[in-house]
Write a protein that holds these residues in place. Structure first.
Motif, PDB file in Angstrom:
ATOM      1  N   THR A  44       0.843  -1.199  -0.049  1.00 49.35           N
ATOM      2  CA  THR A  44      -0.125  -0.076  -0.073  1.00 49.35           C
ATOM      3  C   THR A  44       0.996   1.238  -0.045  1.00 49.35           C
ATOM      4  O   THR A  44       2.123   1.305   0.302  1.00 49.35           O
ATOM      5  CB  THR A  44      -1.032   0.145   1.299  1.00 49.35           C
ATOM      6  OG1 THR A  44      -0.317   0.256   2.506  1.00 49.35           O
ATOM      7  CG2 THR A  44      -1.731  -1.159   1.350  1.00 49.35           C
ATOM      8  N   TYR A  45       0.319   2.561  -0.438  1.00 51.57           N
ATOM      9  CA  TYR A  45       0.986   3.457  -0.525  1.00 51.57           C
ATOM     10  C   TYR A  45       1.461   4.286   0.847  1.00 51.57           C
ATOM     11  O   TYR A  45       2.742   4.490   1.110  1.00 51.57           O
ATOM     12  CB  TYR A  45       0.125   4.694  -1.022  1.00 51.57           C
ATOM     13  CG  TYR A  45       0.573   6.085  -0.967  1.00 51.57           C
ATOM     14  CD1 TYR A  45       1.330   6.556  -2.055  1.00 51.57           C
ATOM     15  CD2 TYR A  45       0.084   7.198  -0.093  1.00 51.57           C
ATOM     16  CE1 TYR A  45       2.172   7.859  -1.992  1.00 51.57           C
ATOM     17  CE2 TYR A  45       0.551   8.321  -0.023  1.00 51.57           C
ATOM     18  CZ  TYR A  45       1.650   8.668  -0.983  1.00 51.57           C
ATOM     19  OH  TYR A  45       2.168   9.878  -0.779  1.00 51.57           O
ATOM     20  N   SER A  46       0.698   3.884   2.095  1.00 47.68           N
ATOM     21  CA  SER A  46       1.280   4.750   3.285  1.00 47.68           C
ATOM     22  C   SER A  46       1.114   3.685   4.293  1.00 47.68           C
ATOM     23  O   SER A  46       0.751   4.214   5.482  1.00 47.68           O
ATOM     24  CB  SER A  46       0.294   5.933   3.615  1.00 47.68           C
ATOM     25  OG  SER A  46      -1.189   5.614   3.667  1.00 47.68           O
ATOM     26  N   HIS A  47       1.022   2.390   4.231  1.00 47.18           N
ATOM     27  CA  HIS A  47       0.928   1.490   5.246  1.00 47.18           C
ATOM     28  C   HIS A  47      -0.410   1.566   6.011  1.00 47.18           C
ATOM     29  O   HIS A  47      -0.456   1.613   7.239  1.00 47.18           O
ATOM     30  CB  HIS A  47       2.083   1.542   6.101  1.00 47.18           C
ATOM     31  CG  HIS A  47       2.477   0.268   6.796  1.00 47.18           C
ATOM     32  ND1 HIS A  47       1.748  -0.046   8.059  1.00 47.18           N
ATOM     33  CD2 HIS A  47       3.221  -0.789   6.614  1.00 47.18           C
ATOM     34  CE1 HIS A  47       2.191  -1.322   8.494  1.00 47.18           C
ATOM     35  NE2 HIS A  47       3.287  -1.727   7.668  1.00 47.18           N
ATOM     36  N   ALA A  48      -1.556   1.590   5.008  1.00 49.79           N
ATOM     37  CA  ALA A  48      -2.778   1.842   5.508  1.00 49.79           C
ATOM     38  C   ALA A  48      -3.348   0.341   6.454  1.00 49.79           C
ATOM     39  O   ALA A  48      -3.138  -0.412   5.846  1.00 49.79           O
ATOM     40  CB  ALA A  48      -3.565   2.401   4.427  1.00 49.79           C
ATOM     41  N   ASP A  49      -4.135   1.005   7.253  1.00 47.29           N
ATOM     42  CA  ASP A  49      -4.760  -0.206   7.838  1.00 47.29           C
ATOM     43  C   ASP A  49      -6.395  -0.193   7.627  1.00 47.29           C
ATOM     44  O   ASP A  49      -6.932   0.721   7.658  1.00 47.29           O
ATOM     45  CB  ASP A  49      -4.742   0.204   9.664  1.00 47.29           C
ATOM     46  CG  ASP A  49      -5.413  -0.765  10.418  1.00 47.29           C
ATOM     47  OD1 ASP A  49      -6.051  -1.640   9.867  1.00 47.29           O
ATOM     48  OD2 ASP A  49      -5.443  -0.724  11.610  1.00 47.29           O
ATOM     49  N   ILE A  50      -6.503  -1.236   6.990  1.00 45.95           N
ATOM     50  CA  ILE A  50      -7.880  -1.390   6.419  1.00 45.95           C
ATOM     51  C   ILE A  50      -8.842  -1.358   7.211  1.00 45.95           C
ATOM     52  O   ILE A  50     -10.205  -0.741   7.042  1.00 45.95           O
ATOM     53  CB  ILE A  50      -8.061  -2.724   5.553  1.00 45.95           C
ATOM     54  CG1 ILE A  50      -9.306  -2.773   4.888  1.00 45.95           C
ATOM     55  CG2 ILE A  50      -7.782  -3.970   6.660  1.00 45.95           C
ATOM     56  CD1 ILE A  50      -9.494  -4.045   4.176  1.00 45.95           C
ATOM     57  N   ASN A  51      -8.669  -1.679   8.785  1.00 50.15           N
ATOM     58  CA  ASN A  51      -9.664  -1.501   9.719  1.00 50.15           C
ATOM     59  C   ASN A  51     -10.030  -0.084   9.956  1.00 50.15           C
ATOM     60  O   ASN A  51     -11.110   0.277  10.530  1.00 50.15           O
ATOM     61  CB  ASN A  51      -9.228  -2.079  10.994  1.00 50.15           C
ATOM     62  CG  ASN A  51      -9.267  -3.788  10.757  1.00 50.15           C
ATOM     63  OD1 ASN A  51      -9.729  -4.200   9.827  1.00 50.15           O
ATOM     64  ND2 ASN A  51      -8.412  -4.124  11.707  1.00 50.15           N
ATOM     65  N   GLU A  52      -9.077   1.024   9.618  1.00 50.31           N
ATOM     66  CA  GLU A  52      -9.200   2.205  10.051  1.00 50.31           C
ATOM     67  C   GLU A  52      -9.755   2.982   8.643  1.00 50.31           C
ATOM     68  O   GLU A  52     -10.627   3.979   8.877  1.00 50.31           O
ATOM     69  CB  GLU A  52      -7.839   2.807  10.559  1.00 50.31           C
ATOM     70  CG  GLU A  52      -7.380   2.401  11.737  1.00 50.31           C
ATOM     71  CD  GLU A  52      -6.150   3.213  12.076  1.00 50.31           C
ATOM     72  OE1 GLU A  52      -5.700   3.932  11.407  1.00 50.31           O
ATOM     73  OE2 GLU A  52      -5.777   2.847  13.373  1.00 50.31           O
ATOM     74  N   VAL A  53      -9.563   2.659   7.545  1.00 46.47           N
ATOM     75  CA  VAL A  53      -9.869   3.258   6.339  1.00 46.47           C
ATOM     76  C   VAL A  53     -10.845   2.940   5.638  1.00 46.47           C
ATOM     77  O   VAL A  53     -11.627   3.767   4.768  1.00 46.47           O
ATOM     78  CB  VAL A  53      -8.478   3.612   5.353  1.00 46.47           C
ATOM     79  CG1 VAL A  53      -7.364   4.378   6.069  1.00 46.47           C
ATOM     80  CG2 VAL A  53      -8.080   2.300   4.736  1.00 46.47           C
ATOM     81  N   GLY A  54     -11.200   1.656   5.710  1.00 39.91           N
ATOM     82  CA  GLY A  54     -12.166   0.924   5.034  1.00 39.91           C
ATOM     83  C   GLY A  54     -11.899   0.673   3.467  1.00 39.91           C
ATOM     84  O   GLY A  54     -10.940   0.884   3.150  1.00 39.91           O
TER      85      GLY A  54
END
Length: 324
Positions: free
Chosen positions: A104-114
């Motif tokens: 991912t681009y910014s080490h995104a947490d799917i639980n936070e961003v959807g």
């Protein structure tokens, strides 16, 4: 360990072929390294970053094992623009024989961003990666979920999996999960925050000396989990990160793992094992090992998961974290 087992075999009178069978265990493992080009960038000057990166690349070349590195593209940027020096670091990984995948681009947490924002993160995570690989006749094919979090519900997991498949990606699971990042936080904190002194060097040495046995103990634990769950030693997938600790310890760790009887294989070879077709078995906020996800699918009792090695408290304190 092998000498110890041999003495046991002699003492209990087991036949020689039993020892041979144990030694013949097919121990294979694939290395994966997350958070490229560098896990923690805050406060590192460009010359220091380049020097640490070069130490890690040298360690990769010395170890001479196949692997996949997973890129966070926002870490290629300085003040919102891609820094050519950081992009060149990815070239160094490719030159060292590593594949590159999307983290991912910014080490995104799917639980936070959807799901919708997470899918955008996947596409933004290949803006530099896809053309970089195209120059070498390659395309990104591996995806690693940040924090190993794949979604809180079966629907979220399925939607993201379908999106990844449509864009040519395979999910890169992890079976040997660990607190390597905690050791690395501790190591970087000591390296960056403490003045150069004999005490600082002693503490860094203590961390290096403790790190390798900890990682091997984790490997032993997951091998035992594999045998208990599947009946054989699964080709494992090991999780590490691009950091100062591995720049200084990776080659030593790999050599120690070879002495354990492991041979290093590519991620694709490891995933050919039929176990990786098992149902994931987990929806939730965390990101456990795939071995534990499979165990959850089989509704293994709590006792099955017991005995996992923990990061020592003194390392947690140096890392300034409360949990793994």
């Amino acid at each position: 360990m092998r000498l110890f087992l041999f003495l046991i075999w002699i003492c209990v009178g087991l036949p020689a072929h039993a020892a041979s069978a144990a030694d013949a265990t097919d121990r294979r493992i694939a290395v994966t390294i997350d958070d490229l080009p560098w896990a923690r960038l805050d406060g590192i000057t460009p010359p220091d970053l380049q020097a640490r990166h070069e130490r890690l690349i040298a360690a990769l070349k010395q170890a001479a094992v196949p692997g996949v590195g997973f890129v966070n593209e926002n870490k290629l940027e300085v003040d919102g623009k891609v820094d050519p020096r950081r992009l060149a670091m990815l070239e160094d990984w490719l030159d060292a024989g590593y594949e590159l995948g999307n983290h991912t681009y910014s080490h995104a947490d799917i639980n936070e961003v959807g799901v919708d924002a997470f899918e955008k993160e996947i596409l933004d995570g290949e803006r530099q990666l896809r053309p970089l690989l195209a120059e070498r006749g390659q395309a990104p094919r591996w995806f690693r979920h940040p924090y190993l979090r794949a979604g809180r519900t079966a629907e979220e997991k399925a939607n993201v999996a379908s999106f990844l498949q449509a864009h040519g990606y395979r999910i890169a699971p992890v079976t040997v999960d660990n607190g390597e990042w905690v050791w690395a936080f501790a190591y970087a904190n000591v390296m960056n925050a403490q003045p150069d002194s004999p005490e600082r060097e002693d503490l860094l040495s203590r961390l290096r000396l403790g790190y390798v046995p900890y990682m091997l103990n984790k490997l032993d634990y997951y091998e035992a989990q594999s045998i208990q769950l599947l009946g054989y030693a699964l080709p494992q997938v090991w999780l590490m990160h691009a950091n100062e600790l591995n720049a200084d310890c990776f080659a030593t760790l790999i050599e120690a793992t070879r002495r354990r009887g492991y041979r290093f294989v590519g991620l694709e070879e490891a995933l050919r094992d039929p176990a990786y077709a098992h149902a994931d078995g987990y929806e939730g906020r965390y990101g456990p090992s795939w071995l534990h996800r499979w165990a959850m699918a089989e509704k293994k009792p709590k006792e099955f998961y017991a005995g996992e090695p923990a990061v020592p408290k003194w390392v947690m304190d140096l890392a300034d974290v409360d949990s793994e």
